[in-house]
Design a protein around this motif. Sequence first.
Motif, PDB file in Angstrom:
ATOM      1  N   PRO A 118     -53.517  44.134  80.430  1.00  0.00           N
ATOM      2  CA  PRO A 118     -53.382  45.584  80.230  1.00  0.00           C
ATOM      3  C   PRO A 118     -52.281  46.218  81.073  1.00  0.00           C
ATOM      4  O   PRO A 118     -51.642  47.178  80.620  1.00  0.00           O
ATOM      5  CB  PRO A 118     -54.765  46.128  80.600  1.00  0.00           C
ATOM      6  CG  PRO A 118     -55.395  45.052  81.432  1.00  0.00           C
ATOM      7  CD  PRO A 118     -54.851  43.760  80.926  1.00  0.00           C
ATOM      8  N   ILE A 119     -52.038  45.698  82.281  1.00  0.00           N
ATOM      9  CA  ILE A 119     -50.982  46.285  83.110  1.00  0.00           C
ATOM     10  C   ILE A 119     -49.614  46.027  82.486  1.00  0.00           C
ATOM     11  O   ILE A 119     -48.745  46.915  82.442  1.00  0.00           O
ATOM     12  CB  ILE A 119     -51.055  45.731  84.540  1.00  0.00           C
ATOM     13  CG1 ILE A 119     -52.367  46.169  85.214  1.00  0.00           C
ATOM     14  CG2 ILE A 119     -49.859  46.205  85.371  1.00  0.00           C
ATOM     15  CD1 ILE A 119     -52.566  45.617  86.600  1.00  0.00           C
ATOM     16  N   LEU A 120     -49.406  44.824  81.982  1.00  0.00           N
ATOM     17  CA  LEU A 120     -48.149  44.534  81.296  1.00  0.00           C
ATOM     18  C   LEU A 120     -48.045  45.327  79.999  1.00  0.00           C
ATOM     19  O   LEU A 120     -46.950  45.756  79.612  1.00  0.00           O
ATOM     20  CB  LEU A 120     -48.045  43.036  81.013  1.00  0.00           C
ATOM     21  CG  LEU A 120     -47.825  42.140  82.234  1.00  0.00           C
ATOM     22  CD1 LEU A 120     -47.756  40.673  81.818  1.00  0.00           C
ATOM     23  CD2 LEU A 120     -46.553  42.526  82.982  1.00  0.00           C
ATOM     24  N   LEU A 121     -49.168  45.535  79.320  1.00  0.00           N
ATOM     25  CA  LEU A 121     -49.161  46.365  78.114  1.00  0.00           C
ATOM     26  C   LEU A 121     -48.711  47.779  78.456  1.00  0.00           C
ATOM     27  O   LEU A 121     -47.913  48.386  77.725  1.00  0.00           O
ATOM     28  CB  LEU A 121     -50.555  46.394  77.491  1.00  0.00           C
ATOM     29  CG  LEU A 121     -50.740  47.337  76.293  1.00  0.00           C
ATOM     30  CD1 LEU A 121     -49.826  46.942  75.139  1.00  0.00           C
ATOM     31  CD2 LEU A 121     -52.200  47.353  75.850  1.00  0.00           C
ATOM     32  N   ALA A 122     -49.212  48.310  79.574  1.00  0.00           N
ATOM     33  CA  ALA A 122     -48.794  49.644  80.009  1.00  0.00           C
ATOM     34  C   ALA A 122     -47.293  49.677  80.287  1.00  0.00           C
ATOM     35  O   ALA A 122     -46.603  50.642  79.937  1.00  0.00           O
ATOM     36  CB  ALA A 122     -49.584  50.058  81.249  1.00  0.00           C
ATOM     37  N   LEU A 123     -46.774  48.631  80.907  1.00  0.00           N
ATOM     38  CA  LEU A 123     -45.342  48.560  81.188  1.00  0.00           C
ATOM     39  C   LEU A 123     -44.526  48.491  79.900  1.00  0.00           C
ATOM     40  O   LEU A 123     -43.466  49.125  79.793  1.00  0.00           O
ATOM     41  CB  LEU A 123     -45.044  47.346  82.069  1.00  0.00           C
ATOM     42  CG  LEU A 123     -43.573  47.125  82.466  1.00  0.00           C
ATOM     43  CD1 LEU A 123     -43.015  48.359  83.166  1.00  0.00           C
ATOM     44  CD2 LEU A 123     -43.443  45.894  83.359  1.00  0.00           C
ATOM     45  N   ILE A 124     -45.019  47.751  78.917  1.00  0.00           N
ATOM     46  CA  ILE A 124     -44.320  47.650  77.634  1.00  0.00           C
ATOM     47  C   ILE A 124     -44.283  49.013  76.937  1.00  0.00           C
ATOM     48  O   ILE A 124     -43.242  49.419  76.397  1.00  0.00           O
ATOM     49  CB  ILE A 124     -45.001  46.599  76.738  1.00  0.00           C
ATOM     50  CG1 ILE A 124     -44.787  45.197  77.321  1.00  0.00           C
ATOM     51  CG2 ILE A 124     -44.456  46.652  75.317  1.00  0.00           C
ATOM     52  CD1 ILE A 124     -45.636  44.124  76.673  1.00  0.00           C
ATOM     53  N   ILE A 125     -45.410  49.742  76.938  1.00  0.00           N
ATOM     54  CA  ILE A 125     -45.436  51.067  76.323  1.00  0.00           C
ATOM     55  C   ILE A 125     -44.499  52.007  77.069  1.00  0.00           C
ATOM     56  O   ILE A 125     -43.740  52.778  76.457  1.00  0.00           O
ATOM     57  CB  ILE A 125     -46.874  51.620  76.314  1.00  0.00           C
ATOM     58  CG1 ILE A 125     -47.776  50.752  75.435  1.00  0.00           C
ATOM     59  CG2 ILE A 125     -46.893  53.069  75.819  1.00  0.00           C
ATOM     60  CD1 ILE A 125     -49.240  51.136  75.498  1.00  0.00           C
ATOM     61  N   TRP A 126     -44.540  51.970  78.400  1.00  0.00           N
ATOM     62  CA  TRP A 126     -43.658  52.810  79.216  1.00  0.00           C
ATOM     63  C   TRP A 126     -42.197  52.554  78.874  1.00  0.00           C
ATOM     64  O   TRP A 126     -41.432  53.503  78.618  1.00  0.00           O
ATOM     65  CB  TRP A 126     -43.924  52.526  80.688  1.00  0.00           C
ATOM     66  CG  TRP A 126     -42.904  53.103  81.623  1.00  0.00           C
ATOM     67  CD1 TRP A 126     -42.842  54.396  82.073  1.00  0.00           C
ATOM     68  CD2 TRP A 126     -41.794  52.417  82.205  1.00  0.00           C
ATOM     69  NE1 TRP A 126     -41.761  54.554  82.902  1.00  0.00           N
ATOM     70  CE2 TRP A 126     -41.100  53.357  83.004  1.00  0.00           C
ATOM     71  CE3 TRP A 126     -41.333  51.107  82.148  1.00  0.00           C
ATOM     72  CZ2 TRP A 126     -39.962  53.020  83.725  1.00  0.00           C
ATOM     73  CZ3 TRP A 126     -40.197  50.762  82.857  1.00  0.00           C
ATOM     74  CH2 TRP A 126     -39.520  51.705  83.646  1.00  0.00           C
ATOM     75  N   ALA A 127     -41.804  51.294  78.841  1.00  0.00           N
ATOM     76  CA  ALA A 127     -40.414  50.954  78.548  1.00  0.00           C
ATOM     77  C   ALA A 127     -40.045  51.332  77.113  1.00  0.00           C
ATOM     78  O   ALA A 127     -38.963  51.892  76.868  1.00  0.00           O
ATOM     79  CB  ALA A 127     -40.178  49.463  78.785  1.00  0.00           C
ATOM     80  N   GLY A 128     -40.922  51.051  76.163  1.00  0.00           N
ATOM     81  CA  GLY A 128     -40.626  51.342  74.760  1.00  0.00           C
ATOM     82  C   GLY A 128     -40.472  52.818  74.490  1.00  0.00           C
ATOM     83  O   GLY A 128     -39.539  53.239  73.782  1.00  0.00           O
ATOM     84  N   MET A 129     -41.374  53.641  75.039  1.00  0.00           N
ATOM     85  CA  MET A 129     -41.293  55.076  74.819  1.00  0.00           C
ATOM     86  C   MET A 129     -40.036  55.671  75.453  1.00  0.00           C
ATOM     87  O   MET A 129     -39.370  56.526  74.869  1.00  0.00           O
ATOM     88  CB  MET A 129     -42.538  55.767  75.389  1.00  0.00           C
ATOM     89  CG  MET A 129     -43.819  55.478  74.624  1.00  0.00           C
ATOM     90  SD  MET A 129     -43.807  56.142  72.923  1.00  0.00           S
ATOM     91  CE  MET A 129     -43.343  54.683  71.987  1.00  0.00           C
ATOM     92  N   HIS A 130     -39.691  55.206  76.661  1.00  0.00           N
ATOM     93  CA  HIS A 130     -38.489  55.723  77.319  1.00  0.00           C
ATOM     94  C   HIS A 130     -37.219  55.204  76.645  1.00  0.00           C
ATOM     95  O   HIS A 130     -36.176  55.867  76.694  1.00  0.00           O
ATOM     96  CB  HIS A 130     -38.503  55.357  78.801  1.00  0.00           C
ATOM     97  CG  HIS A 130     -39.405  56.226  79.625  1.00  0.00           C
ATOM     98  ND1 HIS A 130     -40.769  56.054  79.674  1.00  0.00           N
ATOM     99  CD2 HIS A 130     -39.137  57.298  80.423  1.00  0.00           C
ATOM    100  CE1 HIS A 130     -41.304  56.960  80.473  1.00  0.00           C
ATOM    101  NE2 HIS A 130     -40.338  57.731  80.934  1.00  0.00           N
ATOM    102  N   LEU A 131     -37.312  54.043  76.037  1.00  0.00           N
ATOM    103  CA  LEU A 131     -36.156  53.525  75.294  1.00  0.00           C
ATOM    104  C   LEU A 131     -35.849  54.423  74.103  1.00  0.00           C
ATOM    105  O   LEU A 131     -34.685  54.711  73.803  1.00  0.00           O
ATOM    106  CB  LEU A 131     -36.445  52.098  74.825  1.00  0.00           C
ATOM    107  CG  LEU A 131     -35.344  51.388  74.019  1.00  0.00           C
ATOM    108  CD1 LEU A 131     -34.093  51.216  74.863  1.00  0.00           C
ATOM    109  CD2 LEU A 131     -35.849  50.029  73.537  1.00  0.00           C
ATOM    110  N   VAL A 132     -36.906  54.892  73.425  1.00  0.00           N
ATOM    111  CA  VAL A 132     -36.719  55.777  72.272  1.00  0.00           C
ATOM    112  C   VAL A 132     -36.026  57.073  72.682  1.00  0.00           C
ATOM    113  O   VAL A 132     -35.140  57.573  71.980  1.00  0.00           O
ATOM    114  CB  VAL A 132     -38.079  56.079  71.616  1.00  0.00           C
ATOM    115  CG1 VAL A 132     -37.954  57.204  70.595  1.00  0.00           C
ATOM    116  CG2 VAL A 132     -38.641  54.825  70.957  1.00  0.00           C
TER     117      VAL A 132
END
Length: 222
Positions: A121-135
Amino acid sequence: MSWAGFAVVFAAFFLTHSIPVHPPIRTRLTGIFGTRGFTLGYSALSLAMLAFLIRAAGQAPYVQLWPQMPWQRHAVHLGMLAVCLILALSVGRPNPFSFGGSRNDRFDPARPGLIRWSRHPILLALIIWAGMHLVANGDLAHVILFGLLGSFAMAGRLLIDRRKRRDLGEDRWQTLDAARREAAVLPIPLFRAEVAGRMVIGLGLFVGLLWAHPHLIGVPAL
């Protein structure tokens, strides 16, 4: 900041993340500061270097790849709310599948919490954080930043799975994973005091990040 300077900051970020957790170095640091001291120190260093890296991306030469639209900021807000809730509901709970777990010997695969949907879940949170900021950040420096960090988090899931399979043993890992996937979709009642308290913490973290964003990153989040 030049592209070379941005590359140096990026290299420093990865070095400060990888060197302290190298087994011989981690063992020595843990012996000096204790497990809790090492975890707190490493976490503080990681967050400080992440803030430094994000600021460096903002100071790198600006090369626009796509424009920023108002809806993108709203998408980031929703994504970050999810990130904060994921972190609040997973940090410090038993998780034998990934890093960041606490009291893993008490893990109950019939009530795995967020681990029912993701072993990491912590890596999932990091993936969402990076993906949303990438957009929301369509310039080259930020695309490099969030693209690499998101890819690093996705690759990390495979690396940690491999390590945990070895540490737990293949049979034990497979048994726990099968039981996790067979658990109820909502294994933890939302009315439990611990879950409610963690959700309040997650909301507080979200509000705190909105407030701290211009001070830490140099750009308002709202």
